[in-house]
Design a protein around this motif. Sequence first.
Motif, PDB file in Angstrom:
ATOM      1  N   GLU A  13       1.038  -1.090  -0.013  1.00 45.12           N
ATOM      2  CA  GLU A  13      -0.139   0.003  -0.004  1.00 45.12           C
ATOM      3  C   GLU A  13       0.933   1.295   0.031  1.00 45.12           C
ATOM      4  O   GLU A  13       0.506   2.133  -0.747  1.00 45.12           O
ATOM      5  N   GLU A  14       1.942   1.167   0.707  1.00 50.97           N
ATOM      6  CA  GLU A  14       2.804   2.464   0.924  1.00 50.97           C
ATOM      7  C   GLU A  14       3.766   2.300   0.091  1.00 50.97           C
ATOM      8  O   GLU A  14       4.422   1.486  -0.615  1.00 50.97           O
ATOM      9  N   GLU A  15       4.518   3.748  -0.582  1.00 49.76           N
ATOM     10  CA  GLU A  15       5.648   3.732  -1.132  1.00 49.76           C
ATOM     11  C   GLU A  15       6.976   3.233  -0.611  1.00 49.76           C
ATOM     12  O   GLU A  15       7.787   2.521  -1.271  1.00 49.76           O
ATOM     13  N   LEU A  16       6.816   3.299   0.520  1.00 49.18           N
ATOM     14  CA  LEU A  16       8.050   2.703   1.350  1.00 49.18           C
ATOM     15  C   LEU A  16       7.516   2.244   2.765  1.00 49.18           C
ATOM     16  O   LEU A  16       6.899   2.712   3.381  1.00 49.18           O
ATOM     17  N   ILE A  17       7.789   1.010   3.196  1.00 50.30           N
ATOM     18  CA  ILE A  17       7.611   0.335   4.329  1.00 50.30           C
ATOM     19  C   ILE A  17       9.157  -0.367   4.675  1.00 50.30           C
ATOM     20  O   ILE A  17       9.681  -0.859   3.847  1.00 50.30           O
ATOM     21  N   CYS A  18       9.009  -0.310   6.261  1.00 52.69           N
ATOM     22  CA  CYS A  18      10.160  -1.143   6.617  1.00 52.69           C
ATOM     23  C   CYS A  18       9.741  -1.800   8.100  1.00 52.69           C
ATOM     24  O   CYS A  18       8.847  -1.193   8.644  1.00 52.69           O
ATOM     25  N   TYR A  19      10.146  -3.087   8.250  1.00 47.14           N
ATOM     26  CA  TYR A  19       9.417  -3.555   9.474  1.00 47.14           C
ATOM     27  C   TYR A  19      10.563  -4.720  10.180  1.00 47.14           C
ATOM     28  O   TYR A  19      11.506  -4.955   9.336  1.00 47.14           O
ATOM     29  N   HIS A  20      10.522  -4.984  11.272  1.00 48.51           N
ATOM     30  CA  HIS A  20      11.445  -5.829  12.096  1.00 48.51           C
ATOM     31  C   HIS A  20      10.474  -6.549  12.827  1.00 48.51           C
ATOM     32  O   HIS A  20       9.838  -6.240  13.780  1.00 48.51           O
ATOM     33  N   LYS A  21      10.345  -8.017  12.403  1.00 53.49           N
ATOM     34  CA  LYS A  21       9.418  -9.085  13.213  1.00 53.49           C
ATOM     35  C   LYS A  21       9.985 -10.168  13.441  1.00 53.49           C
ATOM     36  O   LYS A  21      10.956 -10.523  13.060  1.00 53.49           O
ATOM     37  N   TYR A  34       4.016 -19.414  -3.633  1.00 54.59           N
ATOM     38  CA  TYR A  34       4.874 -18.080  -4.118  1.00 54.59           C
ATOM     39  C   TYR A  34       3.847 -17.166  -4.485  1.00 54.59           C
ATOM     40  O   TYR A  34       2.823 -17.278  -4.717  1.00 54.59           O
ATOM     41  N   HIS A  35       4.434 -15.927  -4.311  1.00 48.78           N
ATOM     42  CA  HIS A  35       3.753 -14.793  -4.423  1.00 48.78           C
ATOM     43  C   HIS A  35       4.749 -13.916  -4.871  1.00 48.78           C
ATOM     44  O   HIS A  35       6.025 -13.780  -4.991  1.00 48.78           O
ATOM     45  N   ARG A  36       4.219 -12.525  -5.537  1.00 48.38           N
ATOM     46  CA  ARG A  36       5.053 -11.409  -5.791  1.00 48.38           C
ATOM     47  C   ARG A  36       4.361 -10.308  -5.203  1.00 48.38           C
ATOM     48  O   ARG A  36       3.035 -10.135  -5.091  1.00 48.38           O
ATOM     49  N   HIS A  37       5.212  -9.127  -5.348  1.00 46.25           N
ATOM     50  CA  HIS A  37       4.561  -7.763  -4.826  1.00 46.25           C
ATOM     51  C   HIS A  37       4.538  -6.479  -5.985  1.00 46.25           C
ATOM     52  O   HIS A  37       5.500  -6.876  -7.069  1.00 46.25           O
ATOM     53  N   ASP A  38       4.212  -5.657  -5.708  1.00 45.93           N
ATOM     54  CA  ASP A  38       4.226  -4.429  -6.705  1.00 45.93           C
ATOM     55  C   ASP A  38       5.338  -3.532  -6.163  1.00 45.93           C
ATOM     56  O   ASP A  38       5.472  -2.416  -6.561  1.00 45.93           O
ATOM     57  N   ALA A  39       6.296  -3.957  -5.579  1.00 48.27           N
ATOM     58  CA  ALA A  39       7.560  -3.231  -4.891  1.00 48.27           C
ATOM     59  C   ALA A  39       8.723  -4.093  -4.900  1.00 48.27           C
ATOM     60  O   ALA A  39       8.557  -5.284  -4.830  1.00 48.27           O
ATOM     61  N   LYS A  94       8.929   1.280  -7.325  1.00 42.71           N
ATOM     62  CA  LYS A  94       9.727   2.166  -8.235  1.00 42.71           C
ATOM     63  C   LYS A  94       9.799   3.473  -8.298  1.00 42.71           C
ATOM     64  O   LYS A  94      10.782   4.073  -8.328  1.00 42.71           O
ATOM     65  N   PRO A  95       8.572   4.329  -7.988  1.00 41.01           N
ATOM     66  CA  PRO A  95       8.820   5.756  -7.978  1.00 41.01           C
ATOM     67  C   PRO A  95       9.734   6.376  -7.013  1.00 41.01           C
ATOM     68  O   PRO A  95      10.388   7.300  -6.859  1.00 41.01           O
ATOM     69  N   ALA A  96       9.576   5.738  -5.712  1.00 38.87           N
ATOM     70  CA  ALA A  96      10.334   6.194  -4.572  1.00 38.87           C
ATOM     71  C   ALA A  96      12.061   5.775  -4.772  1.00 38.87           C
ATOM     72  O   ALA A  96      12.652   6.660  -4.553  1.00 38.87           O
ATOM     73  N   LEU A  97      12.157   4.765  -5.508  1.00 37.95           N
ATOM     74  CA  LEU A  97      13.474   4.285  -5.718  1.00 37.95           C
ATOM     75  C   LEU A  97      14.018   5.270  -6.738  1.00 37.95           C
ATOM     76  O   LEU A  97      15.118   5.693  -6.646  1.00 37.95           O
ATOM     77  N   GLU A  98      13.206   5.839  -7.737  1.00 31.17           N
ATOM     78  CA  GLU A  98      13.761   6.512  -8.644  1.00 31.17           C
ATOM     79  C   GLU A  98      13.952   7.965  -8.207  1.00 31.17           C
ATOM     80  O   GLU A  98      14.701   8.514  -8.419  1.00 31.17           O
ATOM     81  N   ARG A  99      13.097   8.150  -7.186  1.00 30.61           N
ATOM     82  CA  ARG A  99      13.249   9.621  -6.505  1.00 30.61           C
ATOM     83  C   ARG A  99      14.475   9.669  -5.499  1.00 30.61           C
ATOM     84  O   ARG A  99      15.264  10.695  -5.525  1.00 30.61           O
ATOM     85  N   LEU A 100      14.636   8.709  -4.955  1.00 30.38           N
ATOM     86  CA  LEU A 100      15.875   8.531  -4.142  1.00 30.38           C
ATOM     87  C   LEU A 100      17.226   8.436  -4.824  1.00 30.38           C
ATOM     88  O   LEU A 100      18.236   8.976  -4.396  1.00 30.38           O
ATOM     89  N   SER A 101      17.174   8.087  -6.058  1.00 31.23           N
ATOM     90  CA  SER A 101      18.449   7.835  -6.646  1.00 31.23           C
ATOM     91  C   SER A 101      19.094   8.975  -7.587  1.00 31.23           C
ATOM     92  O   SER A 101      18.340  10.260  -7.559  1.00 31.23           O
ATOM     93  N   SER A 102      20.035   9.175  -8.154  1.00 31.28           N
ATOM     94  CA  SER A 102      20.563  10.298  -8.632  1.00 31.28           C
ATOM     95  C   SER A 102      21.226   9.761 -10.054  1.00 31.28           C
ATOM     96  O   SER A 102      21.107   9.008 -10.379  1.00 31.28           O
ATOM     97  N   ALA A 154      13.436   9.893   7.263  1.00 26.25           N
ATOM     98  CA  ALA A 154      13.295   8.454   6.611  1.00 26.25           C
ATOM     99  C   ALA A 154      13.841   8.184   5.379  1.00 26.25           C
ATOM    100  O   ALA A 154      14.577   7.192   5.083  1.00 26.25           O
ATOM    101  N   GLU A 155      13.729   9.091   4.497  1.00 26.35           N
ATOM    102  CA  GLU A 155      14.082   9.111   3.205  1.00 26.35           C
ATOM    103  C   GLU A 155      15.781   9.006   3.317  1.00 26.35           C
ATOM    104  O   GLU A 155      16.353   8.542   2.403  1.00 26.35           O
ATOM    105  N   SER A 156      16.331   9.664   4.208  1.00 26.11           N
ATOM    106  CA  SER A 156      17.689   9.776   4.055  1.00 26.11           C
ATOM    107  C   SER A 156      18.310   8.095   4.857  1.00 26.11           C
ATOM    108  O   SER A 156      19.204   7.837   4.400  1.00 26.11           O
ATOM    109  N   TYR A 157      17.615   7.636   5.741  1.00 28.96           N
ATOM    110  CA  TYR A 157      17.870   6.171   6.259  1.00 28.96           C
ATOM    111  C   TYR A 157      17.658   5.399   5.093  1.00 28.96           C
ATOM    112  O   TYR A 157      18.654   4.425   4.864  1.00 28.96           O
ATOM    113  N   ALA A 158      16.783   5.537   4.427  1.00 30.56           N
ATOM    114  CA  ALA A 158      16.270   4.547   3.121  1.00 30.56           C
ATOM    115  C   ALA A 158      17.534   4.526   2.177  1.00 30.56           C
ATOM    116  O   ALA A 158      17.922   3.669   1.677  1.00 30.56           O
ATOM    117  N   THR A 159      17.676   5.979   1.933  1.00 31.65           N
ATOM    118  CA  THR A 159      18.844   6.313   0.872  1.00 31.65           C
ATOM    119  C   THR A 159      20.173   5.290   1.432  1.00 31.65           C
ATOM    120  O   THR A 159      21.003   4.842   0.533  1.00 31.65           O
TER     121      THR A 159
END
Length: 285
Positions: A13-21, A34-39, A94-102, A154-159
């Motif tokens: 659902e979100e552009e960026l998620i992170c979890y520790h479970k 088997y499954h796949r995601h859109d991220a 993908k949009p978030a990954l492209e935004r964080l890239s240079s 958050a974007e800084s740590y993700a980068t």
Amino acid sequence: MEQNTNYIFSPIEEELICYHKTTDTDLISPALPYHRHDAYEIYLFLGGNTYMYLEQSCYKLAPGDLMIISPSEMHRCVCIDNQLYERIGLNIKKPALERLSSHRSNLSSCFESHPFGQNNLTQLSQDQIVFYCELAEKLISCLSSEEYGQDLLAESYATQLLVFINTLYQSSTYRSNNLIPELVSNTMTYIKEHLVESISSEQLEQEFHYSGKYISQQFRKHTGLTIRSYIVDQRISLAKSHLSTGKTVAEACEFSGFSDYANFIRSFKKIVGMPPGKYKANKHA
């Protein structure tokens, strides 16, 4: 051949998620298919007695194993006893990954540079595990906060995580043993090579010299999917490629091995989450 269609598409659902479970494995179904995601997914294994299946590979995981998974790559985790199952996951669209890239640093290069379904796994040292976990915990904290500046942090740590991962994979020579049975891997290969043709149990029997029932049982055991489900999923994946290159819905149906147009529309919507016409329109908007 089986008619079940128990494939799974699990949207993020979100552009960026992170979890520790840390999970009680009594709650993890060994039948999860088997499954796949859109991220894009980055998965760090920290503990448990777990196998990771990814496309035509299966790995017995060890603490510190890091897996990168593209949206098109099917995968599943199987916990085989009641040890606590601990992992850190990061999903980024993908949009978030492209935004964080240079221009100089493409953060999706680690996903794009390895062969499909191969070389997805590497191993972190103890110091690298500590470094990764500290960054991930900071990212998790920022993502859950509404305070000023936390979105930017958050974007800084993700980068930082993505730079670390890309740098790691550029130099990684780690290879793990592939434990998936040859019969299952060969069945997947046969299906992909004959995807636009009719594929029957009898054809698989002639090709592999096992009964159709045995082939189906082994395939289901190691993928969580029926053979029919896998065929449908692969055909839908091919149809998406045709639609993305400008083919009409009718052409995508025909060129992907579907003989029934209504079944194609129904299956596409179930797996992708939208009708093929809308998918094509979104791709060419």
